[in-house]
Enzyme design. Structure first.
Site, PDB file in Angstrom:
ATOM      1  N   ARG A   1      27.845  39.669  19.966  1.00 44.57           N
ATOM      2  CA  ARG A   1      27.463  41.095  19.924  1.00 44.57           C
ATOM      3  C   ARG A   1      28.661  42.011  19.644  1.00 44.57           C
ATOM      4  O   ARG A   1      28.733  43.129  20.150  1.00 44.57           O
ATOM      5  CB  ARG A   1      26.795  41.525  21.243  1.00 44.57           C
ATOM      6  CG  ARG A   1      25.481  40.829  21.550  1.00 44.57           C
ATOM      7  CD  ARG A   1      24.401  41.175  20.536  1.00 44.57           C
ATOM      8  NE  ARG A   1      23.093  40.672  20.912  1.00 44.57           N
ATOM      9  CZ  ARG A   1      22.619  39.474  20.570  1.00 44.57           C
ATOM     10  NH1 ARG A   1      23.354  38.640  19.853  1.00 44.57           N
ATOM     11  NH2 ARG A   1      21.404  39.104  20.911  1.00 44.57           N
TER      12      ARG A   1
ATOM     13  N   GLU B   1      24.353  46.712  25.731  1.00 47.58           N
ATOM     14  CA  GLU B   1      24.461  46.315  24.325  1.00 47.58           C
ATOM     15  C   GLU B   1      24.202  47.561  23.459  1.00 47.58           C
ATOM     16  O   GLU B   1      24.760  47.721  22.375  1.00 47.58           O
ATOM     17  CB  GLU B   1      23.405  45.243  24.026  1.00 47.58           C
ATOM     18  CG  GLU B   1      23.309  44.893  22.562  1.00 47.58           C
ATOM     19  CD  GLU B   1      22.183  43.923  22.243  1.00 47.58           C
ATOM     20  OE1 GLU B   1      22.127  42.850  22.864  1.00 47.58           O
ATOM     21  OE2 GLU B   1      21.362  44.251  21.360  1.00 47.58           O
TER      22      GLU B   1
ATOM     23  N   SER C   1      17.203  43.908  24.027  1.00 49.61           N
ATOM     24  CA  SER C   1      18.011  43.707  25.246  1.00 49.61           C
ATOM     25  C   SER C   1      18.853  44.954  25.490  1.00 49.61           C
ATOM     26  O   SER C   1      19.620  45.357  24.615  1.00 49.61           O
ATOM     27  CB  SER C   1      18.961  42.523  25.080  1.00 49.61           C
ATOM     28  OG  SER C   1      18.243  41.351  24.802  1.00 49.61           O
TER      29      SER C   1
HETATM   30  P1  FAD Z   1      20.939  51.666  14.599  1.00 52.95           P
HETATM   31  O1  FAD Z   1      20.386  51.570  15.966  1.00 52.95           O
HETATM   32  O2  FAD Z   1      20.393  52.721  13.705  1.00 52.95           O
HETATM   33  O3  FAD Z   1      22.513  51.832  14.700  1.00 52.95           O
HETATM   34  C1  FAD Z   1      23.260  51.034  15.574  1.00 52.95           C
HETATM   35  C2  FAD Z   1      24.733  51.449  15.483  1.00 52.95           C
HETATM   36  O4  FAD Z   1      25.231  51.139  14.201  1.00 52.95           O
HETATM   37  C3  FAD Z   1      24.938  52.956  15.648  1.00 52.95           C
HETATM   38  O5  FAD Z   1      26.157  53.130  16.342  1.00 52.95           O
HETATM   39  C4  FAD Z   1      25.034  53.476  14.228  1.00 52.95           C
HETATM   40  O6  FAD Z   1      25.804  54.665  14.144  1.00 52.95           O
HETATM   41  C5  FAD Z   1      25.706  52.318  13.516  1.00 52.95           C
HETATM   42  N1  FAD Z   1      25.291  52.191  12.118  1.00 52.95           N
HETATM   43  C6  FAD Z   1      24.020  52.008  11.658  1.00 52.95           C
HETATM   44  N2  FAD Z   1      24.022  51.855  10.314  1.00 52.95           N
HETATM   45  C7  FAD Z   1      25.312  51.953   9.909  1.00 52.95           C
HETATM   46  C8  FAD Z   1      25.961  51.899   8.638  1.00 52.95           C
HETATM   47  N3  FAD Z   1      25.306  51.700   7.505  1.00 52.95           N
HETATM   48  N4  FAD Z   1      27.302  52.037   8.613  1.00 52.95           N
HETATM   49  C9  FAD Z   1      28.025  52.239   9.760  1.00 52.95           C
HETATM   50  N5  FAD Z   1      27.456  52.310  10.983  1.00 52.95           N
HETATM   51  C10 FAD Z   1      26.117  52.177  11.060  1.00 52.95           C
HETATM   52  N6  FAD Z   1      19.571  42.513  18.265  1.00 52.95           N
HETATM   53  C11 FAD Z   1      19.996  41.239  18.187  1.00 52.95           C
HETATM   54  O7  FAD Z   1      21.202  40.995  17.953  1.00 52.95           O
HETATM   55  N7  FAD Z   1      19.157  40.187  18.386  1.00 52.95           N
HETATM   56  C12 FAD Z   1      17.834  40.360  18.645  1.00 52.95           C
HETATM   57  O8  FAD Z   1      17.098  39.387  18.824  1.00 52.95           O
HETATM   58  C13 FAD Z   1      17.349  41.699  18.721  1.00 52.95           C
HETATM   59  N8  FAD Z   1      16.046  41.925  18.996  1.00 52.95           N
HETATM   60  C14 FAD Z   1      15.606  43.206  19.088  1.00 52.95           C
HETATM   61  C15 FAD Z   1      14.245  43.424  19.369  1.00 52.95           C
HETATM   62  C16 FAD Z   1      13.753  44.723  19.470  1.00 52.95           C
HETATM   63  C17 FAD Z   1      12.289  44.946  19.748  1.00 52.95           C
HETATM   64  C18 FAD Z   1      14.620  45.839  19.284  1.00 52.95           C
HETATM   65  C19 FAD Z   1      14.089  47.240  19.370  1.00 52.95           C
HETATM   66  C20 FAD Z   1      15.973  45.631  19.022  1.00 52.95           C
HETATM   67  C21 FAD Z   1      16.479  44.315  18.915  1.00 52.95           C
HETATM   68  N9  FAD Z   1      17.828  44.052  18.636  1.00 52.95           N
HETATM   69  C22 FAD Z   1      18.277  42.763  18.530  1.00 52.95           C
HETATM   70  C23 FAD Z   1      18.781  45.183  18.470  1.00 52.95           C
HETATM   71  C24 FAD Z   1      18.755  45.846  17.062  1.00 52.95           C
HETATM   72  O9  FAD Z   1      17.569  45.556  16.392  1.00 52.95           O
HETATM   73  C25 FAD Z   1      19.929  45.400  16.198  1.00 52.95           C
HETATM   74  O10 FAD Z   1      21.152  45.742  16.806  1.00 52.95           O
HETATM   75  C26 FAD Z   1      19.883  46.035  14.797  1.00 52.95           C
HETATM   76  O11 FAD Z   1      20.831  45.424  13.963  1.00 52.95           O
HETATM   77  C27 FAD Z   1      20.124  47.549  14.823  1.00 52.95           C
HETATM   78  O12 FAD Z   1      19.795  48.047  13.548  1.00 52.95           O
HETATM   79  P2  FAD Z   1      19.511  49.585  13.271  1.00 52.95           P
HETATM   80  O13 FAD Z   1      19.499  49.759  11.798  1.00 52.95           O
HETATM   81  O14 FAD Z   1      18.318  50.048  13.997  1.00 52.95           O
HETATM   82  O15 FAD Z   1      20.828  50.241  13.895  1.00 52.95           O
HETATM   83  N1  EPU Z   2      14.741  35.061  32.213  1.00 52.99           N
HETATM   84  C1  EPU Z   2      14.391  35.473  33.479  1.00 52.99           C
HETATM   85  N2  EPU Z   2      13.541  36.543  33.587  1.00 52.99           N
HETATM   86  C2  EPU Z   2      13.040  37.197  32.511  1.00 52.99           C
HETATM   87  C3  EPU Z   2      13.392  36.744  31.223  1.00 52.99           C
HETATM   88  C4  EPU Z   2      14.268  35.668  31.093  1.00 52.99           C
HETATM   89  O1  EPU Z   2      14.813  34.922  34.480  1.00 52.99           O
HETATM   90  O2  EPU Z   2      12.316  38.180  32.696  1.00 52.99           O
HETATM   91  C5  EPU Z   2      15.699  33.943  32.100  1.00 52.99           C
HETATM   92  C6  EPU Z   2      15.067  32.655  31.627  1.00 52.99           C
HETATM   93  O3  EPU Z   2      15.572  31.642  32.435  1.00 52.99           O
HETATM   94  C7  EPU Z   2      15.585  32.440  30.230  1.00 52.99           C
HETATM   95  C8  EPU Z   2      16.899  33.234  30.215  1.00 52.99           C
HETATM   96  O4  EPU Z   2      16.700  34.308  31.157  1.00 52.99           O
HETATM   97  O5  EPU Z   2      15.813  31.109  29.973  1.00 52.99           O
HETATM   98  C9  EPU Z   2      17.225  33.815  28.853  1.00 52.99           C
HETATM   99  O6  EPU Z   2      16.131  34.608  28.392  1.00 52.99           O
HETATM  100  P1  EPU Z   2      15.700  34.676  26.850  1.00 52.99           P
HETATM  101  O7  EPU Z   2      15.611  33.315  26.267  1.00 52.99           O
HETATM  102  O8  EPU Z   2      14.513  35.570  26.760  1.00 52.99           O
HETATM  103  O9  EPU Z   2      16.920  35.343  26.136  1.00 52.99           O
HETATM  104  P2  EPU Z   2      17.930  36.491  26.550  1.00 52.99           P
HETATM  105  O10 EPU Z   2      19.232  35.853  26.909  1.00 52.99           O
HETATM  106  O11 EPU Z   2      17.345  37.420  27.538  1.00 52.99           O
HETATM  107  C10 EPU Z   2      18.991  36.777  24.179  1.00 52.99           C
HETATM  108  C11 EPU Z   2      19.349  37.942  23.315  1.00 52.99           C
HETATM  109  C12 EPU Z   2      18.161  38.396  22.513  1.00 52.99           C
HETATM  110  C13 EPU Z   2      17.711  37.242  21.620  1.00 52.99           C
HETATM  111  C14 EPU Z   2      17.335  36.052  22.516  1.00 52.99           C
HETATM  112  C15 EPU Z   2      17.027  34.807  21.718  1.00 52.99           C
HETATM  113  C16 EPU Z   2      21.174  39.111  24.381  1.00 52.99           C
HETATM  114  C17 EPU Z   2      21.618  40.283  25.170  1.00 52.99           C
HETATM  115  N3  EPU Z   2      19.873  39.032  24.116  1.00 52.99           N
HETATM  116  O12 EPU Z   2      18.052  37.262  25.145  1.00 52.99           O
HETATM  117  O13 EPU Z   2      18.563  39.473  21.667  1.00 52.99           O
HETATM  118  O14 EPU Z   2      16.605  37.612  20.835  1.00 52.99           O
HETATM  119  O15 EPU Z   2      18.455  35.720  23.385  1.00 52.99           O
HETATM  120  O16 EPU Z   2      18.205  34.271  21.183  1.00 52.99           O
HETATM  121  O17 EPU Z   2      22.006  38.284  23.996  1.00 52.99           O
HETATM  122  C18 EPU Z   2      18.827  41.819  21.612  1.00 52.99           C
HETATM  123  O18 EPU Z   2      20.036  41.615  21.470  1.00 52.99           O
HETATM  124  O19 EPU Z   2      18.339  42.979  21.607  1.00 52.99           O
HETATM  125  C19 EPU Z   2      17.920  40.692  21.780  1.00 52.99           C
HETATM  126  C20 EPU Z   2      16.621  40.810  21.982  1.00 52.99           C
END
Ligand code: FAD
Ligand code: EPU
Length: 343
Positions: free
Chosen positions: A162, A326, A230
């Site tokens: 991250r 995050e 997250s």
């Molecule tokens: P924004 O939120 O619009 O911007 C994020 C930051 O980047 C801000 O500081 C902004 O100023 C900067 N920025 C944006 N675009 C640019 C640019 N072109 N140049 C310079 N700076 C810029 N993240 C994960 O890593 N793994 C996941 O599994 C994951 N699952 C998600 C699930 C959900 C439902 C949601 C809502 C979010 C999730 N995220 C996850 C977080 C998020 O989707 C990612 O971080 C994504 O890459 C953010 O994209 P955005 O375009 O919305 O960025």
């Molecule tokens: N768990 C709990 N309670 C809950 C949910 C999960 O105890 O309510 C425990 C379970 O034991 C599970 C563990 O937490 O095994 C990990 O949970 P999960 O697999 O859902 O993944 P996470 O670590 O919570 C991370 C990323 C996600 C990404 C998934 C899959 C971060 C901060 N988050 O979640 O990214 O999609 O793994 O790789 O690293 C994001 O960054 O926004 C995001 C959604």
């Protein structure tokens, strides 16, 4: 002029009712440069956004927000790899799906992540065993002061969990305008994540579809329930700290990572504090995933902030682990220090 002049309610996945003085949709880099000059002229703060799926606005933004919508998908190939050159304003998930349709594999584990392509290098997005760093070739950045474009190769981006150089303060006056990817033609599935291990034999589409099911079980659709994925990062601790915690909490999930460190599951730590069902105003913890803070409809930024603070204190007191957001926190004048805001 009121800062609420332009509403951002539909332009942030938390669905918070906040506004900005100016909102500009940029389809090319010239518009971004014009908006930057405009902000300098008016002495107003400037913020570039993709789809605001990783930001928490704490109040109305007192300046100019530019939504990056620079499009463009170019695909090249050599004998061994597919090379993609993608405009920063393309939607990330649509790109993943589009490539699969073309028979270009390697992005499938990162499917269904909201946001734009330009944002994916910033926090080195990751999910289900793959991180952006595994597929990124380069990032093209434009310096706002002079419009010059610099190509930064993946090995210069300092990608880690991250994190990347783009989160460094040095990178304030820049925007990402395109990202290059390199995908092996000889596709190998990544099935390291527990829920994917049983998928064998497997196609890239199987992974794509399976990840849809997994994510659907625990991550709410922001179009229905406001959230930013997250809210906190998973904490990384020393082996010594992990061993001590495991003595008292033998069921604690843990994942060995680089430099002999151990990654813990923030969701599990929050769950152990019995925080599911805890509300602050219109915000609460998602009942299927404790790491996801949700807007039940009428949440204010202060509700989300107070909830995050409470979670951090409870986890800190129980485990002596102090969670770090995050999500990026944005105040009227620009980004602020998220840890300070919830300490
Ligand atoms: P924004 O939120 O619009 O911007 C994020 C930051 O980047 C801000 O500081 C902004 O100023 C900067 N920025 C944006 N675009 C640019 C640019 N072109 N140049 C310079 N700076 C810029 N993240 C994960 O890593 N793994 C996941 O599994 C994951 N699952 C998600 C699930 C959900 C439902 C949601 C809502 C979010 C999730 N995220 C996850 C977080 C998020 O989707 C990612 O971080 C994504 O890459 C953010 O994209 P955005 O375009 O919305 O960025
Ligand atoms: N768990 C709990 N309670 C809950 C949910 C999960 O105890 O309510 C425990 C379970 O034991 C599970 C563990 O937490 O095994 C990990 O949970 P999960 O697999 O859902 O993944 P996470 O670590 O919570 C991370 C990323 C996600 C990404 C998934 C899959 C971060 C901060 N988050 O979640 O990214 O999609 O793994 O790789 O690293 C994001 O960054 O926004 C995001 C959604």
């Amino acid at each position: 002029m009121s800062n609420k002049h332009c509403s951002l309610k539909v332009n942030n996945t938390l669905g918070l009712d906040i506004g900005t003085r100016f909102l500009i949709v940029a389809k090319n880099k010239e518009t971004i440069l014009e908006a930057w000059k405009f902000s300098k002229f008016l002495k107003l703060p400037f913020l570039i956004l993709g789809e605001a799926s990783n930001v928490l606005f704490l109040e109305d933004f007192d300046g100019i927000i530019v939504l990056n919508r620079i499009k463009g998908i170019k695909v090249y190939e050599d004998t061994r790899t597919w090379k993609l050159h993608i405009g920063a304003g393309e939607n990330w998930h649509e790109l993943v799906q589009n490539m699969l349709t073309k028979g270009i594999f390697g992005l499938e584990n990162l499917a269904w992540i909201p946001g734009t392509v330009g944002s994916v290098p910033i926090q080195n997005i990751g999910a289900y065993g793959v991180e952006l760093k595994d597929v990124c070739n380069y990032v093209d950045v434009m310096h706002l002061n002079n419009g010059k474009i610099k190509r930064i190769y993946s090995n210069e981006c300092n990608f880690s969990y991250r994190d990347s150089i783009f989160k460094n303060k040095y990178w304030t006056n820049f925007v990402i305008i395109s990202v290059g990817f390199s995908l092996e033609k000889k596709w190998k599935p990544v099935l390291t994540y527990n829920d994917l291990k049983y998928l064998n034999p497997v196609t890239a589409w199987d992974i794509f579809n399976e990840i849809f099911l997994i994510r659907n079980r625990k991550i709410p659709d922001p179009k229905i329930i406001g959230n930013v994925g997250s809210f906190f990062k998973n904490p990384i601790v020393t082996q010594k700290k992990a061993t001590l915690l495991l003595k008292y909490f033998p069921d604690m999930p843990f994942y060995p990572c680089i430099n002999n460190q151990i990654k813990l599951a923030a969701a599990w730590l929050i769950d152990q504090c019995n925080l599911k069902g805890y509300y602050v105003g219109g915000s609460t913890i998602y009942n299927k995933q404790a790491l996801i803070l949700i807007n039940t409809g009428q949440a204010t930024p202060q509700d989300i902030l107070s909830l995050a603070r409470e979670i951090r204190v409870r986890v800190g007191k129980k485990f002596d682990i102090w969670l770090e957001p995050e999500v990026r926190f944005i105040k009227a004048q620009g980004e602020c220090n998220a840890i300070e805001m919830i300490s």
